[in-house]
Design an enzyme around this catalytic site. Structure first.
Site, PDB file in Angstrom:
ATOM      1  N   GLY A  47     -30.245  33.956  29.083  1.00  0.00           N
ATOM      2  CA  GLY A  47     -30.467  33.599  27.688  1.00  0.00           C
ATOM      3  C   GLY A  47     -29.129  33.532  26.998  1.00  0.00           C
ATOM      4  CD  GLU A  48     -25.880  32.014  24.064  1.00  0.00           C
ATOM      5  OE1 GLU A  48     -26.379  31.117  24.775  1.00  0.00           O
ATOM      6  OE2 GLU A  48     -24.657  32.282  24.097  1.00  0.00           O
ATOM      7  CB  SER A  49     -24.709  37.545  26.566  1.00  0.00           C
ATOM      8  OG  SER A  49     -23.646  36.679  26.254  1.00  0.00           O
ATOM      9  CB  CYS A  79     -27.541  34.000  33.471  1.00  0.00           C
ATOM     10  SG  CYS A  79     -26.535  32.584  33.009  1.00  0.00           S
ATOM     11  NE  ARG A 106     -20.751  34.543  26.363  1.00  0.00           N
ATOM     12  CZ  ARG A 106     -20.960  34.200  25.090  1.00  0.00           C
ATOM     13  NH1 ARG A 106     -20.149  34.605  24.151  1.00  0.00           N
ATOM     14  NH2 ARG A 106     -21.991  33.445  24.770  1.00  0.00           N
ATOM     15  CB  ILE A 137     -28.681  27.430  32.885  1.00  0.00           C
ATOM     16  CG1 ILE A 137     -29.726  26.917  33.884  1.00  0.00           C
ATOM     17  CG2 ILE A 137     -28.890  26.803  31.505  1.00  0.00           C
ATOM     18  CD1 ILE A 137     -31.144  27.357  33.591  1.00  0.00           C
ATOM     19  NE  ARG A 138     -23.828  26.506  27.009  1.00  0.00           N
ATOM     20  CZ  ARG A 138     -23.809  27.454  26.056  1.00  0.00           C
ATOM     21  NH1 ARG A 138     -24.910  28.006  25.654  1.00  0.00           N
ATOM     22  NH2 ARG A 138     -22.683  27.826  25.510  1.00  0.00           N
ATOM     23  CG  HIS A 173     -31.088  31.361  35.525  1.00  0.00           C
ATOM     24  ND1 HIS A 173     -31.652  32.046  34.472  1.00  0.00           N
ATOM     25  CD2 HIS A 173     -29.915  30.882  35.061  1.00  0.00           C
ATOM     26  CE1 HIS A 173     -30.871  31.981  33.413  1.00  0.00           C
ATOM     27  NE2 HIS A 173     -29.801  31.273  33.751  1.00  0.00           N
ATOM     28  CD  GLU A 175     -34.478  33.684  35.943  1.00  0.00           C
ATOM     29  OE1 GLU A 175     -33.757  34.083  36.876  1.00  0.00           O
ATOM     30  OE2 GLU A 175     -34.002  33.248  34.873  1.00  0.00           O
TER      31      GLU A 175
HETATM   32  N1  GLN Z   1     -24.125  31.021  28.210  1.00  0.00           N
HETATM   33  C1  GLN Z   1     -24.927  32.204  28.077  1.00  0.00           C
HETATM   34  C2  GLN Z   1     -24.114  33.359  27.513  1.00  0.00           C
HETATM   35  O1  GLN Z   1     -22.940  33.270  27.422  1.00  0.00           O
HETATM   36  C3  GLN Z   1     -25.517  32.591  29.407  1.00  0.00           C
HETATM   37  C4  GLN Z   1     -26.405  31.479  29.909  1.00  0.00           C
HETATM   38  C5  GLN Z   1     -27.642  31.922  30.621  1.00  0.00           C
HETATM   39  O2  GLN Z   1     -28.057  33.081  30.556  1.00  0.00           O
HETATM   40  N2  GLN Z   1     -28.292  30.973  31.264  1.00  0.00           N
HETATM   41  O3  GLN Z   1     -24.663  34.353  27.155  1.00  0.00           O
END
Ligand code: GLN
Length: 191
Positions: A47-49, A79, A106, A137-138, A173, A175
């Site tokens: 997700g977004e840390s 991630c 990151r 993913i990113r 990921h 999952e």
């Molecule tokens: N780019 C997200 C972050 O810096 C991590 C991406 C992800 O969890 N798929 O938190």
């Protein structure tokens, strides 16, 4: 056996589904009171840390979760979860649990490689898994590890999965892969 999945933001449902399909009970950690339930392991999803870290503190869950991880509760981090565990971030001022002695970068793959798939080779203690489908993913990667950290996978010379004591963490990921073998390893760690 019950596994708690951090469910404040990000891709937590996919972890729950994968664990439930394996016959494992899951509970969601959405607020402080959820920590009073019994659970034997923790999943920190992607997700977004920055958002997850902020919510963990605002919701009053941060200290208790950190303490459980430090006292040995098995944790599977993917991630953004890896970013939450990292002792150091090479390109961010913030720090979160800092229970995993690694330096993480990151969004390490730039914009063009925002998301990609890689058939990667597992190594070290997970070598027996062979090739594993890795969805990035990113994603971050792991730029440095302390000597006692076990490297589980590298993609183009960058470390993307590690294990350190009770902590299993990866930049990709599992999952989303449709391949539950990494979750099975985690369940084995919970024992
Ligand atoms: N780019 C997200 C972050 O810096 C991590 C991406 C992800 O969890 N798929 O938190």
């Amino acid at each position: 056996m019950t596994v708690a999945v951090l469910a404040v933001q990000g891709a937590f449902i996919e972890h729950e589904k994968m664990l439930q399909n394996m016959g494992i009970d899951t509970v969601e950690l959405r607020q402080k009171e959820d920590l009073n339930q019994h659970f034997d392991g923790i999943v920190l999803p992607g997700g977004e840390s920055t958002v997850q870290g902020k919510l963990l503190k605002e919701l009053g869950m941060f200290d208790s979760l950190k303490q459980r991880i430090q006292s040995g509760m098995p944790v599977l981090a993917t991630c953004a979860g890896l970013i939450l565990l990292a002792e150091e971030l090479s390109n961010d001022e913030k720090r979160y649990f800092q229970t995993l002695p690694v330096t993480v970068k990151r969004n390490a793959y730039g914009r063009q490689l925002g998301s990609f798939h890689y058939e990667g080779q597992m190594q070290g203690p997970l070598q027996n898994l062979g090739t594993y489908p890795m969805e990035f993913i990113r994603a971050p990667y792991i730029a440095e590890v302390a000597p006692e950290v076990e490297i589980l996978a590298e993609v183009e010379e960058k470390i993307v999965a590690v294990r350190y004591k009770n902590q299993l963490a990866m930049a990709f990921h599992p999952e989303l892969s449709g391949d539950d073998r990494i979750h099975r390893e985690f369940v084995r760690m919970i024992g």
